[in-house]
Design a protein around this motif. Structure first.
Motif, PDB file in Angstrom:
ATOM      1  N   THR A  53     -10.040  -9.631  12.921  1.00 49.11           N
ATOM      2  CA  THR A  53      -8.867  -8.847  12.540  1.00 49.11           C
ATOM      3  C   THR A  53      -9.164  -7.357  12.452  1.00 49.11           C
ATOM      4  OG1 THR A  53      -7.994 -10.765  11.347  1.00 49.11           O
ATOM      5  CG2 THR A  53      -7.116  -8.588  10.734  1.00 49.11           C
ATOM      6  N   GLY A  54     -10.361  -6.994  12.055  1.00 53.43           N
ATOM      7  CA  GLY A  54     -10.721  -5.598  11.888  1.00 53.43           C
ATOM      8  C   GLY A  54     -10.656  -5.177  10.433  1.00 53.43           C
ATOM      9  N   PHE A  55     -11.426  -4.138  10.108  1.00 60.91           N
ATOM     10  CA  PHE A  55     -11.555  -3.691   8.720  1.00 60.91           C
ATOM     11  C   PHE A  55     -11.368  -2.184   8.658  1.00 60.91           C
ATOM     12  CE2 PHE A  55     -14.028  -2.388   4.955  1.00 60.91           C
ATOM     13  CZ  PHE A  55     -13.560  -3.296   4.005  1.00 60.91           C
ATOM     14  N   GLU A  56     -10.564  -1.724   7.705  1.00 57.04           N
ATOM     15  CA  GLU A  56     -10.326  -0.301   7.488  1.00 57.04           C
ATOM     16  C   GLU A  56     -11.215   0.167   6.341  1.00 57.04           C
ATOM     17  OE1 GLU A  56      -6.623   2.375   5.929  1.00 57.04           O
ATOM     18  OE2 GLU A  56      -6.193   0.916   7.529  1.00 57.04           O
ATOM     19  N   ASP A  57     -12.193   0.986   6.654  1.00 56.36           N
ATOM     20  CA  ASP A  57     -13.198   1.398   5.677  1.00 56.36           C
ATOM     21  C   ASP A  57     -12.719   2.621   4.891  1.00 56.36           C
ATOM     22  OD1 ASP A  57     -15.632   2.747   4.593  1.00 56.36           O
ATOM     23  OD2 ASP A  57     -16.650   1.082   5.584  1.00 56.36           O
ATOM     24  N   TRP A  58     -12.853   2.555   3.559  1.00 55.53           N
ATOM     25  CA  TRP A  58     -12.435   3.656   2.696  1.00 55.53           C
ATOM     26  C   TRP A  58     -13.621   4.341   2.023  1.00 55.53           C
ATOM     27  CZ3 TRP A  58      -8.090   0.287   0.130  1.00 55.53           C
ATOM     28  CH2 TRP A  58      -7.014   0.183   1.026  1.00 55.53           C
ATOM     29  N   GLY A  59     -14.792   4.208   2.622  1.00 53.10           N
ATOM     30  CA  GLY A  59     -16.002   4.772   2.039  1.00 53.10           C
ATOM     31  C   GLY A  59     -15.987   6.283   1.926  1.00 53.10           C
ATOM     32  N   ARG A  60     -15.178   6.961   2.737  1.00 51.98           N
ATOM     33  CA  ARG A  60     -15.139   8.427   2.647  1.00 51.98           C
ATOM     34  C   ARG A  60     -14.514   8.886   1.340  1.00 51.98           C
ATOM     35  NH1 ARG A  60     -11.286   6.557   6.014  1.00 51.98           N
ATOM     36  NH2 ARG A  60      -9.155   7.410   6.017  1.00 51.98           N
ATOM     37  N   TRP A  61     -13.722   8.043   0.719  1.00 53.30           N
ATOM     38  CA  TRP A  61     -13.123   8.370  -0.575  1.00 53.30           C
ATOM     39  C   TRP A  61     -13.837   7.671  -1.736  1.00 53.30           C
ATOM     40  CZ3 TRP A  61      -8.682   6.559   2.713  1.00 53.30           C
ATOM     41  CH2 TRP A  61      -8.071   7.624   3.396  1.00 53.30           C
ATOM     42  N   LEU A  62     -14.292   6.461  -1.486  1.00 52.66           N
ATOM     43  CA  LEU A  62     -14.928   5.651  -2.526  1.00 52.66           C
ATOM     44  C   LEU A  62     -16.301   5.218  -2.010  1.00 52.66           C
ATOM     45  CD1 LEU A  62     -11.776   3.534  -3.473  1.00 52.66           C
ATOM     46  CD2 LEU A  62     -12.784   5.398  -4.811  1.00 52.66           C
ATOM     47  N   PRO A  63     -17.315   6.067  -2.162  1.00 51.67           N
ATOM     48  CA  PRO A  63     -18.601   5.830  -1.504  1.00 51.67           C
ATOM     49  C   PRO A  63     -19.507   4.818  -2.178  1.00 51.67           C
ATOM     50  CG  PRO A  63     -18.677   7.892  -2.716  1.00 51.67           C
ATOM     51  CD  PRO A  63     -17.259   7.394  -2.808  1.00 51.67           C
TER      52      PRO A  63
END
Length: 514
Positions: free
Chosen positions: A236-246
């Motif tokens: 399905t794919g994954f949207e990574d939010w590490g740039r905001w929540l590292p």
């Protein structure tokens, strides 16, 4: 001879991949609401552990338990739970400072306005105490007091909403007993293969290490971070939010129970993340959520162990994660719930809530036949909106930090924010206004407490707050704070009330690790 027994339609089958909190919450809810026309099967393996980070909750968990008909005293005994009035944040604004994000309303509205515009005016002239002095749950929490409070319809005092702390492993076991008693079939086994329909591409069956094949029509992926179905099979794919929540690591360790038994969670900022403290009847849950780019695991473990309230009951357990979400929570005939759908660190205790709302949406969109694309799209749109707004609320805590001189925190104060969050902060800075967006989880009181608690204090307020003269304003602020102090003082101590209401007799061997 003809069999006189009436024959109904073939039961529709739902297969849940994975147990733990997400799996057994799903199984219990489906068993409670779907009725005898559905066949519910849960597949899990005792060889695979669960993450177990969701011991602290928010008040909506009470709706889930009540919907299942669960008795609160029994639930607290079985899970060694305690009550929760809010979350204390220590060191997030500046070192040594603390504030409470408490459940319930802030102060008391007057006229057309909520309380906080009046507080902003009084604070600007030195006429107000800390905002928490005017939040009933915060006053009671800091006094370590709790009781079930019922108000008369015309009472000037607010309600006292509450949530729970509990042992997530014991909660899953409790729900397993509930679900199996209502017809859910549990199959023990490790999933080795996900079989797909060659024509439609849907998931057709789970193939276990034993060779057993578990077929179904609708599959719920509760397999945790791995996402065996939603990602492993359907990509399905994954949207990574590490740039905001590292933060991408957590160390969890239980320690001996400490007194007093506080009716709130604590989140203490550390050099490269934060430490949680969750008081239960039989122990205290602790953990350090941190960024591996800024801190090594050994140093994180040393910091965690040096800041416990009691003797550690185990070695710290390492959890690795990525913050973000699947690009679609419902893909083909697979619905992902819990960690399989996405993950936001447990700073605001939303992990179990996201499971709960995902189950609610699943029941709302339960298919009567082939799943329509429009239904799937609506489910995914609602799921995305909810988790993205929760993400923004968590990002706020990091962005508004006052911990100067630490690389982790310095970088976060200068991050580029998601547009909805940037606009919300700008509006609050300029006018003290918070506008709730549709039915997002956190309402005005939550945003106000975190904004002000971490130093975002507007210089202006709604002009109608100026209709009181100074004497009237002083009287209003004093009346609210004194009323809440008196009301909280009438409550019993949290530990005493807990012992009378449900007193568990916990054994350490029953406790889970997180």
């Amino acid at each position: 001879m003809t069999d006189p027994t009436p024959r109904g339609p073939t039961p529709r089958s739902i297969v849940i991949a994975g147990g733990g909190t997400a799996g057994w919450m799903t199984a219990a809810a489906l068993a409670r609401f779907c009725g005898p026309g559905w066949r519910i099967t849960l597949v899990e393996s005792e060889e695979i552990g669960t993450v177990g980070v969701g011991e602290a909750t928010i008040p909506m968990i009470r709706l889930f338990n009540m919907g299942l008909g669960i008795d609160e005293a029994e639930f607290l005994r079985e899970t060694h739970g305690t009550w929760k009035l809010g979350i204390e944040f220590e060191g997030w604004g500046a070192r040594g400072e603390r504030y409470m994000h408490a459940f319930g309303v802030v102060g008391r509205g007057l006229g057309l306005l909520p309380f906080h515009p009046y507080w902003l005016r009084a604070h600007a002239t030195g006429r107000a105490g800390p905002l928490g002095n005017y939040v009933l749950n915060a006053v009671a929490a800091k006094a370590d007091r709790f009781a079930h409070v019922e108000r008369a319809a015309d009472s000037a005092l607010p309600a006292m909403p509450y949530a729970f702390h509990f042992d997530a492993g014991l909660y899953a076991a409790y729900l397993r007993r509930y679900a199996e008693a209502r017809g859910v079939t549990r199959i023990e086994g490790r999933i080795e293969q996900v079989e797909r329909d060659g024509e439609r591409g849907d998931v057709a069956a789970l193939v276990l290490a034993s060779g057993a094949r578990v077929a179904g029509e609708l599959f719920v992926d509760c397999s945790g971070f791995r996402g065996l179905l939603i990602e492993g099979a359907l990509e399905t794919g994954f949207e990574d939010w590490g740039r905001w929540l590292p933060c991408d690591r957590a160390l969890a360790v239980p320690c001996d129970r400490a007194e007093p038994l506080t009716p709130y969670t604590r989140a203490t900022a550390r050099a490269a993340g934060w430490q949680w403290r969750i008081p239960l009847q039989h122990r205290t849950g602790n953990g350090y959520v941190f960024s591996s780019a800024h801190l090594g695991e050994d140093e994180a473990a040393a910091t965690l162990l040096a800041n416990l309230d009691g003797a550690a009951q185990a070695e710290p357990r390492l959890l690795k994660f990525r913050t973000g979400k699947r690009r679609r929570a419902w893909n083909r005939n697979v619905v992902a719930l819990g960690l399989a759908a996405g993950f936001i660190e447990p700073l605001e205790s939303t992990s179990i809530h996201l499971i709960q709302t995902g189950i609610t949406r699943l029941l709302d969109f339960l298919p009567a036949g082939p799943v329509a694309d429009a239904d799937r799209d609506a489910f995914n749109r609602l799921s995305d909106f909810e988790i993205e707004r929760i993400r923004d609320f968590v990002i706020l805590h990091y962005f508004a930090n006052g911990r100067e001189g630490e690389p982790f925190w310095d970088a976060l104060r200068h991050m580029t924010l998601p547009e909805p969050l940037a606009g919300r902060i700008a509006m609050f800075r300029s006018s003290g206004r918070i506008v709730r967006d549709h039915d997002e989880l956190f309402d005005v009181p939550g945003w106000v407490q975190v904004m002000i608690g971490q130093g975002i204090v507007p210089e202006r307020w709604h002009p109608l707050a100026d209709t009181l003269d100074d004497e009237q304003l002083d009287q209003f602020m004093t009346t609210v704070s004194q009323a809440y102090r008196r009301d909280a003082a009438r409550l019993p101590g949290h530990s005493d009330y807990l012992a009378r209401f449900c007193g568990a007799a916990p054994t350490l061997s029953q406790s889970s690790i997180a």
